[in-house]
Design an enzyme around this catalytic site. Structure first.
Site, mmCIF file in Angstrom:
data_model
loop_
_atom_site.group_PDB
_atom_site.id
_atom_site.type_symbol
_atom_site.label_atom_id
_atom_site.label_comp_id
_atom_site.label_asym_id
_atom_site.label_seq_id
_atom_site.Cartn_x
_atom_site.Cartn_y
_atom_site.Cartn_z
ATOM 1 N N ARG A 65 53.754 18.237 37.772
ATOM 2 C CA ARG A 65 53.698 18.854 39.111
ATOM 3 C C ARG A 65 53.901 17.768 40.176
ATOM 4 O O ARG A 65 52.931 17.139 40.611
ATOM 5 C CB ARG A 65 52.364 19.558 39.298
ATOM 6 C CG ARG A 65 52.309 20.898 38.544
ATOM 7 C CD ARG A 65 50.950 21.535 38.614
ATOM 8 N NE ARG A 65 49.958 20.742 37.923
ATOM 9 C CZ ARG A 65 48.679 20.634 38.297
ATOM 10 N NH1 ARG A 65 48.254 21.249 39.370
ATOM 11 N NH2 ARG A 65 47.843 19.888 37.612
ATOM 12 N N LYS A 114 45.374 10.946 20.350
ATOM 13 C CA LYS A 114 44.780 11.011 19.008
ATOM 14 C C LYS A 114 45.476 12.036 18.125
ATOM 15 O O LYS A 114 45.676 11.798 16.935
ATOM 16 C CB LYS A 114 43.290 11.318 19.099
ATOM 17 C CG LYS A 114 43.018 12.638 19.767
ATOM 18 C CD LYS A 114 41.609 12.832 20.195
ATOM 19 C CE LYS A 114 41.582 13.974 21.178
ATOM 20 N NZ LYS A 114 41.398 13.616 22.530
ATOM 21 N N VAL A 156 40.591 6.835 20.215
ATOM 22 C CA VAL A 156 39.331 7.099 19.507
ATOM 23 C C VAL A 156 38.170 6.552 20.318
ATOM 24 O O VAL A 156 38.110 5.354 20.605
ATOM 25 C CB VAL A 156 39.326 6.454 18.106
ATOM 26 C CG1 VAL A 156 38.029 6.771 17.376
ATOM 27 C CG2 VAL A 156 40.524 6.903 17.290
ATOM 28 N N ASP A 173 38.978 17.744 17.274
ATOM 29 C CA ASP A 173 39.069 16.474 17.998
ATOM 30 C C ASP A 173 38.489 15.339 17.142
ATOM 31 O O ASP A 173 39.114 14.284 16.962
ATOM 32 C CB ASP A 173 38.307 16.615 19.324
ATOM 33 C CG ASP A 173 38.229 15.322 20.112
ATOM 34 O OD1 ASP A 173 39.192 15.010 20.826
ATOM 35 O OD2 ASP A 173 37.211 14.627 19.999
ATOM 36 N N LYS A 199 40.274 11.894 15.127
ATOM 37 C CA LYS A 199 39.746 10.529 15.261
ATOM 38 C C LYS A 199 39.348 9.970 13.890
ATOM 39 O O LYS A 199 39.558 8.788 13.607
ATOM 40 C CB LYS A 199 38.557 10.535 16.231
ATOM 41 C CG LYS A 199 38.986 10.883 17.671
ATOM 42 C CD LYS A 199 37.813 11.267 18.545
ATOM 43 C CE LYS A 199 38.251 11.577 19.972
ATOM 44 N NZ LYS A 199 37.184 12.132 20.808
#
Ligand code: HSE
Length: 432
Positions: A48, A106, A133, A202, A206
């Site tokens: 944007r 990640k 991480v 998530d 990691k």
């Protein structure tokens, strides 16, 4: 000091990118002195362009990220847009056009780390990703460089701040999952859609990255066993307290005792209050590393947020710029061991199982027989009559170490007993 600046292209200018740009500007003299040459923000790719970005020259802003990385005069591309595409294509293009890359991505590294490292090698470029991480915590470099002469056997980490906040709230206030999640959302820790955090995706990404670096092998996101933490209840915390434990969502990467394979998993687990990870509160992250020579190490700090993540990105940027100036590259991929990743069934740990059973003669013996038949040795058993009466009792069994496959078989068989009304919870016990 060299006067010609090193040119940096910034891909993404959100929470992290804007902090990277701010620190590059406000600390420009110090960064130049530490690197040995000035660092110039040469372009900022955004989605944007009309959004006002304090401290960033609007002339640097572009929506054409591909053209920016193809310019040919860019020394380092900093990728903080996240996701798989277009990040992957942009990073590959950056290597092809002579740039090194600093990334905080990640998901991409967990999925495609091998291909990205190969592309970096092919073009004599660096690929650094400390920020991927545990945010600000120096972890990738200690594993990749400081511990390169040691043998890491285990990495046990709290690598997701949102879930640690929720679990800590449940532990300290007795709140249920939804109430704690609502507070995390109100405080801005949890995103509007918290799935990636609370379902463990998530943390699994990691874990894949950490396992690969720690054991010098290849571990992909798909190799990581994953359970989220949405089913953890206030009753589980009460059980954990009774055992002198708390509950954390852990990323656990282990080298098998014979050294011939590795495992990587993410799931909620009980951990003794005496373990250093038990004292990690709120949205903080911490990673506990066990190695042959160093013994036990713990890395602790903020695992998310604009400025903390930018700190890790800037550290990488300085390292990569120094490498550029010296005409060298830093340590690359070292996945030379090619160890197989074993399935979850082969993981060996302890278990806390909570059963609702009929309170009548012989039930305890029946339950114990099922454990014995599956080779799972019982450590302790605690039984109490339920307050709601009805002739049922609550039975809590804590096992000695057993394989996950044996435990799964045990639980299946327990569910088939007429006297077992239900399996209320199964929780692994780690860190002992
Ligand atoms: N959402 C993550 C966390 C931060 O809660 O820790 C980015 O990985």
């Amino acid at each position: 000091m060299r006067t010609r600046p090193l040119k940096v292209a910034l891909l993404g200018c959100g929470v992290v990118g804007s902090e990277v740009a701010r620190i590059m500007t406000t600390h420009a003299d110090d960064l130049a002195a530490r690197i040995g040459a000035p660092v110039e923000l040469a372009g900022v790719a955004v989605r944007r362009p009309s959004k006002v970005r304090a401290g960033i020259d609007p002339a640097l802003v572009t929506t054409d990220a591909t053209a920016l990385v193809k310019r040919g005069d860019i020394d380092v591309v900093v990728e903080v847009i996240g996701g798989i595409e277009p990040a992957r294509a942009l990073i590959t293009t950056a290597f092809e056009h002579g740039a090194s890359v600093v990334s905080a991505n990640k998901a991409l590294l967990a999925q495609d780390g091998a291909a990205l490292h190969a592309a970096a090698d092919e073009h004599d470029a660096d690929l650094y990703y400390e920020a991927a991480v545990a945010g600000a915590i120096p972890l990738i470099r200690p594993l990749r460089e400081s511990l390169a002469g040691d043998k890491v056997n285990r990495v046990l980490g709290i690598v997701n701040g949102t879930t640690n906040f929720i679990l800590d709230k449940m532990d300290s206030t007795g709140a249920g999952y939804q109430e704690a999640l609502d507070e995390a959302t109100a405080l801005g820790y949890a995103e509007a859609d918290p799935t990636a955090d609370v379902e463990g995706f998530d943390a699994a990404a990691k874990a894949a990255i950490l396992a690969g670096i720690a054991f010098h092998t290849r571990v992909r996101l798909d190799d990581v066993y994953r359970e989220g933490m949405i089913e953890v209840t206030a009753a589980d915390f009460a059980s954990a307290k009774a055992m002198g434990c708390t509950i954390k969502l852990l990323a656990i990467c282990e080298r098998a005792a014979d050294g011939g394979s590795v495992t990587a998993r993410v799931h909620p687990a009980m951990i003794p209050l005496t373990h250093p990870l038990a004292s990690v509160r709120g949205a903080y992250n911490a990673v506990f590393v066990e190695s042959d020579a160093a013994g036990q190490l713990m890395f602790y700090g903020p695992g998310a947020g604009g400025a903390p993540t930018a700190s890790a990105v800037l550290g990488d940027l300085v390292a990569v710029c120094r490498n550029k100036l010296s005409g060298a590259t830093g340590p690359g991929d070292s996945a030379y061991t090619q160890l197989p990743v074993s399935p979850m069934g082969e993981v060996v740990t302890r278990y806390h199982i909570s059963l609702d059973v009929a309170d009548k003669p012989g039930v305890l013996a029946q339950v114990a027989t099922v454990f014995a038949e599956h080779g799972v040795s019982i450590d302790t058993v605690r039984q109490q009559g339920r307050l709601d009466g009805g002739g049922d009792a609550s039975l809590v069994v804590v096992t000695h170490r057993a394989s996950d496959a044996s435990l799964t078989g045990t639980v299946e068989a327990l569910r088939n007993l007429d006297t077992v009304r239900g399996v209320a919870s199964i929780m692994r016990v780690e860190g002992e």
